[in-house]
Design a protein around this motif. Structure first.
Motif, PDB file in Angstrom:
ATOM      1  N   LEU A  55      -6.681   1.640   5.096  1.00  0.00           N
ATOM      2  CA  LEU A  55      -7.160   2.222   3.844  1.00  0.00           C
ATOM      3  C   LEU A  55      -8.516   2.865   4.100  1.00  0.00           C
ATOM      4  N   TYR A  59      -8.724   4.127  -2.649  1.00  0.00           N
ATOM      5  CA  TYR A  59      -8.502   4.325  -1.223  1.00  0.00           C
ATOM      6  C   TYR A  59      -7.395   5.338  -0.966  1.00  0.00           C
ATOM      7  N   ILE A 119       0.843  -1.201   0.000  1.00  0.00           N
ATOM      8  CA  ILE A 119       0.000   0.000   0.000  1.00  0.00           C
ATOM      9  C   ILE A 119       0.874   1.246   0.000  1.00  0.00           C
TER      10      ILE A 119
END
Length: 141
Positions: free
Chosen positions: A42, A50, A7
């Motif tokens: 997120l 996100y 991420i």
């Protein structure tokens, strides 16, 4: 690679934003993404887009989120692109152009979505990491 690392790697180059399809394309499972959302790692911006918590919401971030939501081949265009390029001091409007037959749904009312029969890669660039029409394409639009 751990989901949090994945991420952060993707979001760091995209104004703190990441798309579900990007995470899956990089090897994350749907369950890992679900857990990241449940943990608060997120935050949903649009369906399948996100933001990492703690990343401030900016105009550039809103542009990036809109492009990610609009799908591959989409780019900031028209007045928003002119502002990104420093050509125009327009209001902070959000305009994107998407390839023909791809429609961005569920976007805020203030967002203007253009579809184009012709949107070649040669008409696209990146400005501050955001997919955007080139100066030449922007002036024509």
């Amino acid at each position: 690679m751990h989901i949090t690392e994945l991420i952060n790697k993707l979001a760091s180059a995209q104004h703190g934003l990441v798309a579900h399809r990007q995470l899956v394309g990089a090897g994350a499972t749907a369950r890992q993404i679900e857990r990241a959302i449940e943990r608060g790692s997120l935050l949903a911006v649009y369906r399948g887009v996100y933001r990492v918590p703690g990343v401030p919401e900016t105009w550039e971030g809103k542009l990036m989120a809109t492009v990610l939501f609009s799908g591959p081949g989409s780019a900031v265009s028209h007045r928003a692109a002119a502002r990104l390029h420093g050509i125009l001091r327009a209001e902070l409007i959000i305009e994107v152009c998407t390839p023909r037959r791809r429609r961005a749904r569920s976007l805020p009312d203030a967002t203007i979505v253009h579809t184009s029969i012709v949107l070649p890669r040669s008409d696209l660039t990146r400005v501050r990491g955001i997919p955007c029409s080139t100066v030449e394409r922007t002036l024509v639009d």
